[in-house]
Design a protein around this motif. Structure first.
Motif, mmCIF file in Angstrom:
data_model
loop_
_atom_site.group_PDB
_atom_site.id
_atom_site.type_symbol
_atom_site.label_atom_id
_atom_site.label_comp_id
_atom_site.label_asym_id
_atom_site.label_seq_id
_atom_site.Cartn_x
_atom_site.Cartn_y
_atom_site.Cartn_z
ATOM 1 N N TYR A 51 -3.997 -3.916 -14.319
ATOM 2 C CA TYR A 51 -5.388 -4.292 -14.060
ATOM 3 C C TYR A 51 -6.298 -3.860 -15.204
ATOM 4 C CZ TYR A 51 -9.688 -4.973 -11.366
ATOM 5 O OH TYR A 51 -10.925 -5.399 -10.931
ATOM 6 N N ASN A 54 -5.224 -6.399 -18.583
ATOM 7 C CA ASN A 54 -5.219 -7.855 -18.453
ATOM 8 C C ASN A 54 -6.623 -8.406 -18.357
ATOM 9 O OD1 ASN A 54 -2.451 -8.331 -18.561
ATOM 10 N ND2 ASN A 54 -2.174 -7.981 -16.363
ATOM 11 N N THR A 55 -6.728 -9.714 -18.534
ATOM 12 C CA THR A 55 -7.982 -10.423 -18.333
ATOM 13 C C THR A 55 -7.857 -11.328 -17.112
ATOM 14 O OG1 THR A 55 -7.303 -12.239 -19.778
ATOM 15 C CG2 THR A 55 -8.488 -10.404 -20.796
ATOM 16 N N THR A 56 -8.965 -11.614 -16.489
ATOM 17 C CA THR A 56 -8.942 -12.500 -15.327
ATOM 18 C C THR A 56 -8.808 -13.948 -15.795
ATOM 19 O OG1 THR A 56 -10.316 -10.967 -14.058
ATOM 20 C CG2 THR A 56 -10.207 -13.255 -13.292
ATOM 21 N N SER A 57 -7.754 -14.616 -15.361
ATOM 22 C CA SER A 57 -7.480 -15.985 -15.777
ATOM 23 C C SER A 57 -6.851 -16.752 -14.624
ATOM 24 C CB SER A 57 -6.542 -16.010 -16.992
ATOM 25 O OG SER A 57 -6.159 -17.332 -17.314
ATOM 26 N N ASN A 61 -2.961 -16.862 -13.811
ATOM 27 C CA ASN A 61 -2.862 -16.191 -12.516
ATOM 28 C C ASN A 61 -2.837 -14.667 -12.678
ATOM 29 O OD1 ASN A 61 -2.732 -16.070 -9.727
ATOM 30 N ND2 ASN A 61 -0.492 -16.114 -9.678
ATOM 31 N N THR A 62 -3.768 -14.182 -13.475
ATOM 32 C CA THR A 62 -3.883 -12.744 -13.714
ATOM 33 C C THR A 62 -5.310 -12.280 -13.451
ATOM 34 O OG1 THR A 62 -4.375 -13.091 -16.064
ATOM 35 C CG2 THR A 62 -2.058 -12.736 -15.440
ATOM 36 N N ILE A 63 -5.448 -11.026 -13.083
ATOM 37 C CA ILE A 63 -6.765 -10.413 -12.939
ATOM 38 C C ILE A 63 -6.767 -9.112 -13.727
ATOM 39 C CG2 ILE A 63 -7.276 -11.437 -10.695
ATOM 40 C CD1 ILE A 63 -6.455 -8.794 -9.420
ATOM 41 N N GLN A 243 -19.265 -5.732 -13.515
ATOM 42 C CA GLN A 243 -18.096 -6.249 -12.820
ATOM 43 C C GLN A 243 -17.959 -5.620 -11.434
ATOM 44 O OE1 GLN A 243 -16.362 -8.752 -13.924
ATOM 45 N NE2 GLN A 243 -14.972 -8.780 -12.164
ATOM 46 N N GLU A 247 -17.754 -7.760 -7.995
ATOM 47 C CA GLU A 247 -16.644 -7.616 -7.047
ATOM 48 C C GLU A 247 -17.162 -7.278 -5.655
ATOM 49 O OE1 GLU A 247 -13.813 -8.537 -7.673
ATOM 50 O OE2 GLU A 247 -13.494 -8.378 -9.831
ATOM 51 N N HIS A 252 -14.630 -8.218 -2.717
ATOM 52 C CA HIS A 252 -13.346 -7.723 -3.221
ATOM 53 C C HIS A 252 -13.434 -6.195 -3.312
ATOM 54 C CE1 HIS A 252 -12.734 -11.869 -5.367
ATOM 55 N NE2 HIS A 252 -12.605 -11.941 -4.048
ATOM 56 N N GLN A 255 -10.710 -4.017 -5.472
ATOM 57 C CA GLN A 255 -10.934 -4.036 -6.912
ATOM 58 C C GLN A 255 -12.209 -3.281 -7.277
ATOM 59 O OE1 GLN A 255 -10.844 -8.135 -8.151
ATOM 60 N NE2 GLN A 255 -8.950 -8.561 -7.046
#
Length: 287
Positions: A51, A54-57, A61-63, A243, A247, A252, A255
Protein backbone atom coordinates in the motif's frame (compact mmCIF):
# COMPACT_ATOMS: atom_id res chain seq x y z
CA UNK A 1 13.52 34.51 63.93
CA UNK A 2 11.84 34.30 60.49
CA UNK A 3 10.53 30.97 59.31
CA UNK A 4 12.02 29.62 56.12
CA UNK A 5 9.96 28.73 53.06
CA UNK A 6 10.54 25.04 53.78
CA UNK A 7 8.86 25.35 57.18
CA UNK A 8 5.72 27.00 55.85
CA UNK A 9 2.68 24.81 55.33
CA UNK A 10 0.93 24.62 51.98
CA UNK A 11 -2.29 26.53 51.79
CA UNK A 12 -5.48 24.71 50.88
CA UNK A 13 -5.65 26.49 47.51
CA UNK A 14 -2.11 25.32 46.72
CA UNK A 15 -3.12 21.72 47.33
CA UNK A 16 -6.21 22.10 45.15
CA UNK A 17 -4.23 23.66 42.31
CA UNK A 18 -1.59 20.94 42.54
CA UNK A 19 -4.28 18.25 42.29
CA UNK A 20 -5.89 20.07 39.37
CA UNK A 21 -2.58 20.32 37.50
CA UNK A 22 -1.78 16.65 38.02
CA UNK A 23 -5.31 15.67 36.98
CA UNK A 24 -5.04 17.77 33.81
CA UNK A 25 -1.72 16.14 32.97
CA UNK A 26 -3.18 12.67 33.56
CA UNK A 27 -6.20 13.39 31.35
CA UNK A 28 -3.99 14.72 28.54
CA UNK A 29 -1.76 11.64 28.63
CA UNK A 30 -4.74 9.29 28.74
CA UNK A 31 -6.41 11.01 25.79
CA UNK A 32 -3.19 10.79 23.77
CA UNK A 33 -2.82 7.09 24.56
CA UNK A 34 -6.47 6.44 23.64
CA UNK A 35 -6.18 8.24 20.31
CA UNK A 36 -2.90 6.60 19.30
CA UNK A 37 -4.06 3.22 20.58
CA UNK A 38 -7.34 3.35 18.66
CA UNK A 39 -5.58 4.40 15.45
CA UNK A 40 -3.09 1.56 15.86
CA UNK A 41 -5.94 -0.88 16.62
CA UNK A 42 -7.79 0.10 13.45
CA UNK A 43 -4.80 0.68 11.20
CA UNK A 44 -2.22 -2.02 11.93
CA UNK A 45 -4.38 -5.01 10.79
CA UNK A 46 -4.76 -3.44 7.32
CA UNK A 47 -1.23 -2.08 6.98
CA UNK A 48 0.86 -3.51 4.16
CA UNK A 49 4.06 -2.49 2.44
CA UNK A 50 2.39 -2.77 -0.98
CA UNK A 51 0.00 0.00 0.00
CA UNK A 52 2.97 2.30 0.57
CA UNK A 53 4.84 1.58 -2.67
CA UNK A 54 1.95 1.31 -5.15
CA UNK A 55 -0.24 3.82 -6.92
CA UNK A 56 -4.00 3.64 -7.24
CA UNK A 57 -4.84 2.37 -10.72
CA UNK A 58 -8.06 0.88 -12.09
CA UNK A 59 -6.26 -0.64 -15.06
CA UNK A 60 -3.65 -2.39 -12.90
CA UNK A 61 -6.17 -3.09 -10.14
CA UNK A 62 -3.86 -1.67 -7.49
CA UNK A 63 -4.28 0.80 -4.66
CA UNK A 64 -1.52 2.76 -2.96
CA UNK A 65 -0.43 6.09 -1.56
CA UNK A 66 3.05 6.42 -3.05
CA UNK A 67 2.07 9.58 -5.03
CA UNK A 68 0.68 11.13 -1.85
CA UNK A 69 3.92 10.38 0.02
CA UNK A 70 5.93 11.96 -2.82
CA UNK A 71 3.62 15.00 -2.86
CA UNK A 72 4.02 15.37 0.91
CA UNK A 73 7.82 15.36 0.52
CA UNK A 74 7.53 17.93 -2.27
CA UNK A 75 5.33 20.11 -0.08
CA UNK A 76 7.73 19.94 2.87
CA UNK A 77 10.86 20.74 0.83
CA UNK A 78 9.37 23.60 -1.21
CA UNK A 79 7.63 25.18 1.78
CA UNK A 80 10.78 25.13 3.89
CA UNK A 81 12.86 26.56 1.02
CA UNK A 82 10.46 29.50 0.91
CA UNK A 83 9.77 30.02 4.61
CA UNK A 84 13.17 29.36 6.24
CA UNK A 85 15.14 32.21 4.62
CA UNK A 86 12.32 34.67 5.32
CA UNK A 87 11.65 33.50 8.88
CA UNK A 88 15.28 33.19 9.97
CA UNK A 89 16.29 36.38 8.16
CA UNK A 90 13.44 38.29 9.80
CA UNK A 91 14.43 36.95 13.21
CA UNK A 92 18.03 38.07 12.69
CA UNK A 93 16.89 41.56 11.67
CA UNK A 94 14.49 41.96 14.60
CA UNK A 95 16.98 40.63 17.13
CA UNK A 96 20.22 42.19 15.89
CA UNK A 97 19.48 45.19 13.68
CA UNK A 98 16.10 46.71 14.58
CA UNK A 99 16.45 49.56 17.05
CA UNK A 100 12.85 50.80 17.15
CA UNK A 101 11.21 48.86 19.97
CA UNK A 102 7.70 49.84 18.84
CA UNK A 103 8.39 48.39 15.40
CA UNK A 104 9.72 45.16 16.91
CA UNK A 105 6.68 44.94 19.18
CA UNK A 106 4.34 45.50 16.23
CA UNK A 107 6.04 42.78 14.17
CA UNK A 108 5.95 40.36 17.10
CA UNK A 109 2.25 41.05 17.61
CA UNK A 110 1.57 40.55 13.90
CA UNK A 111 3.44 37.24 14.02
CA UNK A 112 1.33 36.07 16.95
CA UNK A 113 -1.84 37.04 15.08
CA UNK A 114 -0.71 35.05 12.05
CA UNK A 115 -0.20 32.01 14.27
CA UNK A 116 -3.80 32.22 15.50
CA UNK A 117 -5.56 32.52 12.15
CA UNK A 118 -7.53 29.36 11.20
CA UNK A 119 -5.91 27.36 8.43
CA UNK A 120 -9.07 27.42 6.30
CA UNK A 121 -8.67 31.20 5.95
CA UNK A 122 -5.10 30.71 4.75
CA UNK A 123 -6.46 28.25 2.20
CA UNK A 124 -9.03 30.75 0.97
CA UNK A 125 -6.40 33.47 0.67
CA UNK A 126 -3.98 31.15 -1.13
CA UNK A 127 -6.65 30.03 -3.59
CA UNK A 128 -7.68 33.60 -4.43
CA UNK A 129 -4.24 35.24 -4.48
CA UNK A 130 -1.68 32.61 -5.45
CA UNK A 131 -4.09 30.50 -7.48
CA UNK A 132 -6.20 33.29 -8.97
CA UNK A 133 -4.19 36.52 -9.10
CA UNK A 134 -0.81 34.86 -9.80
CA UNK A 135 -2.44 32.25 -12.09
CA UNK A 136 -0.82 29.26 -10.36
CA UNK A 137 -4.15 27.42 -10.15
CA UNK A 138 -4.29 24.21 -8.09
CA UNK A 139 -0.65 23.23 -7.70
CA UNK A 140 1.96 22.13 -5.21
CA UNK A 141 3.59 25.55 -5.53
CA UNK A 142 0.32 27.29 -4.58
CA UNK A 143 0.03 25.03 -1.54
CA UNK A 144 3.66 25.58 -0.58
CA UNK A 145 3.34 29.37 -0.79
CA UNK A 146 0.24 29.23 1.39
CA UNK A 147 1.86 26.94 3.95
CA UNK A 148 4.98 29.11 4.03
CA UNK A 149 2.87 31.96 5.41
CA UNK A 150 1.34 29.60 7.97
CA UNK A 151 4.64 28.34 9.35
CA UNK A 152 6.46 31.69 9.32
CA UNK A 153 5.43 32.46 12.95
CA UNK A 154 6.79 29.09 14.11
CA UNK A 155 10.16 29.48 12.40
CA UNK A 156 10.56 33.17 13.15
CA UNK A 157 9.62 32.93 16.83
CA UNK A 158 11.83 29.93 17.52
CA UNK A 159 14.72 31.60 15.69
CA UNK A 160 14.27 34.75 17.78
CA UNK A 161 14.30 32.77 21.02
CA UNK A 162 17.38 30.84 19.89
CA UNK A 163 19.23 34.05 19.01
CA UNK A 164 18.27 35.69 22.30
CA UNK A 165 19.58 32.65 24.19
CA UNK A 166 23.10 33.20 22.84
CA UNK A 167 25.13 34.98 25.58
CA UNK A 168 25.92 38.64 24.93
CA UNK A 169 29.56 37.94 25.72
CA UNK A 170 29.82 36.03 22.42
CA UNK A 171 28.76 39.13 20.50
CA UNK A 172 30.97 41.46 22.51
CA UNK A 173 34.02 39.20 22.13
CA UNK A 174 33.60 38.91 18.37
CA UNK A 175 33.01 42.63 17.88
CA UNK A 176 35.87 43.46 20.25
CA UNK A 177 38.25 41.46 18.04
CA UNK A 178 37.37 43.72 15.11
CA UNK A 179 34.89 41.58 13.19
CA UNK A 180 31.99 43.19 11.38
CA UNK A 181 28.47 42.68 12.65
CA UNK A 182 27.47 40.43 9.77
CA UNK A 183 30.64 38.36 10.16
CA UNK A 184 29.85 37.98 13.87
CA UNK A 185 26.30 36.87 13.07
CA UNK A 186 27.44 34.42 10.39
CA UNK A 187 30.34 32.81 12.25
CA UNK A 188 29.42 33.13 15.93
CA UNK A 189 25.73 33.83 16.46
CA UNK A 190 24.09 31.48 13.94
CA UNK A 191 26.24 28.41 14.75
CA UNK A 192 25.40 28.85 18.44
CA UNK A 193 21.67 29.23 17.69
CA UNK A 194 21.40 26.42 15.12
CA UNK A 195 19.92 23.81 17.55
CA UNK A 196 17.08 26.13 18.53
CA UNK A 197 16.48 27.17 14.93
CA UNK A 198 16.38 23.53 13.82
CA UNK A 199 13.82 22.79 16.51
CA UNK A 200 11.53 25.43 15.02
CA UNK A 201 12.06 24.05 11.53
CA UNK A 202 11.17 20.52 12.64
CA UNK A 203 8.04 21.76 14.40
CA UNK A 204 7.11 23.60 11.20
CA UNK A 205 7.58 20.35 9.28
CA UNK A 206 5.07 18.73 11.61
CA UNK A 207 2.59 21.51 10.82
CA UNK A 208 3.11 20.97 7.09
CA UNK A 209 2.59 17.22 7.34
CA UNK A 210 -0.58 17.60 9.42
CA UNK A 211 -2.21 20.35 7.34
CA UNK A 212 -5.23 19.53 5.16
CA UNK A 213 -7.76 22.38 5.10
CA UNK A 214 -5.48 24.91 3.44
CA UNK A 215 -4.13 22.38 0.92
CA UNK A 216 -7.60 21.28 -0.12
CA UNK A 217 -8.17 24.78 -1.55
CA UNK A 218 -4.70 25.30 -3.00
CA UNK A 219 -2.87 22.08 -3.91
CA UNK A 220 -5.86 19.98 -4.92
CA UNK A 221 -6.18 16.22 -4.58
CA UNK A 222 -4.62 14.70 -7.72
CA UNK A 223 -2.44 11.70 -6.85
CA UNK A 224 -0.01 10.90 -9.68
CA UNK A 225 3.72 10.27 -9.66
CA UNK A 226 5.83 13.15 -11.02
CA UNK A 227 7.32 12.86 -14.49
CA UNK A 228 9.41 16.00 -14.11
CA UNK A 229 10.94 17.17 -10.84
CA UNK A 230 10.36 20.89 -11.40
CA UNK A 231 7.33 20.60 -13.64
CA UNK A 232 5.47 18.70 -10.93
CA UNK A 233 5.47 21.85 -8.80
CA UNK A 234 2.90 23.40 -11.16
CA UNK A 235 0.56 20.41 -11.12
CA UNK A 236 -2.06 19.46 -8.56
CA UNK A 237 -0.81 17.16 -5.82
CA UNK A 238 -2.72 15.62 -2.96
CA UNK A 239 -0.75 14.98 0.23
CA UNK A 240 -1.33 12.24 2.79
CA UNK A 241 -3.78 14.35 4.79
CA UNK A 242 -5.81 15.15 1.66
CA UNK A 243 -5.92 11.45 0.79
CA UNK A 244 -7.06 10.69 4.34
CA UNK A 245 -9.93 13.16 3.92
CA UNK A 246 -10.93 11.60 0.60
CA UNK A 247 -10.86 8.06 1.99
CA UNK A 248 -13.09 9.11 4.87
CA UNK A 249 -15.47 10.83 2.44
CA UNK A 250 -15.73 7.57 0.47
CA UNK A 251 -16.28 5.58 3.68
CA UNK A 252 -13.02 3.64 3.12
CA UNK A 253 -12.30 3.61 6.83
CA UNK A 254 -9.69 0.83 6.79
CA UNK A 255 -7.48 2.72 4.32
CA UNK A 256 -8.12 5.97 6.17
CA UNK A 257 -6.85 4.52 9.43
CA UNK A 258 -3.74 3.16 7.70
CA UNK A 259 -2.97 6.68 6.43
CA UNK A 260 -3.72 8.09 9.89
CA UNK A 261 -1.27 5.58 11.37
CA UNK A 262 1.44 6.69 8.94
CA UNK A 263 0.78 10.36 9.76
CA UNK A 264 0.90 9.67 13.51
CA UNK A 265 4.27 7.93 13.12
CA UNK A 266 5.66 10.82 11.04
CA UNK A 267 4.44 13.51 13.45
CA UNK A 268 5.67 11.61 16.52
CA UNK A 269 9.09 11.11 14.93
CA UNK A 270 9.33 14.83 14.14
CA UNK A 271 8.35 15.75 17.71
CA UNK A 272 10.86 13.30 19.21
CA UNK A 273 13.60 14.78 17.01
CA UNK A 274 12.58 18.30 18.10
CA UNK A 275 12.71 17.28 21.78
CA UNK A 276 16.10 15.64 21.29
CA UNK A 277 17.50 18.78 19.67
CA UNK A 278 16.05 20.96 22.44
CA UNK A 279 17.62 18.80 25.16
CA UNK A 280 20.95 18.77 23.36
CA UNK A 281 20.74 22.54 23.03
CA UNK A 282 20.05 22.90 26.77
CA UNK A 283 22.96 20.59 27.65
CA UNK A 284 25.35 22.53 25.43
CA UNK A 285 24.14 25.83 26.85
CA UNK A 286 24.63 24.66 30.41
CA UNK A 287 28.01 23.23 29.58
Amino acid sequence: MDRSLYEKKNRFIDTVLNIFIQLSTFISVVLLIIIIGYICYRGIPYFSLDYLVNTTSILKNTIGILPNIVNTIYMIVVTLLIACPIGIGGAIYLNEYATNKKFVTMISFTTEVLAGIPSIIYGLFGMLFFGGVLKLDYSILTGALTLSIMILPIISRNAQIALQAVPKSYREAALGMGSTKWYMIRTVLLPSAIPGILTGVILAMGRIVAESAALLFTAGSLAVLPKNIFGHLFSSGGTLTIQLYLEMAKAHYDQAFVIALILIVIVLCLNFVAKWISRKFDVNKRG
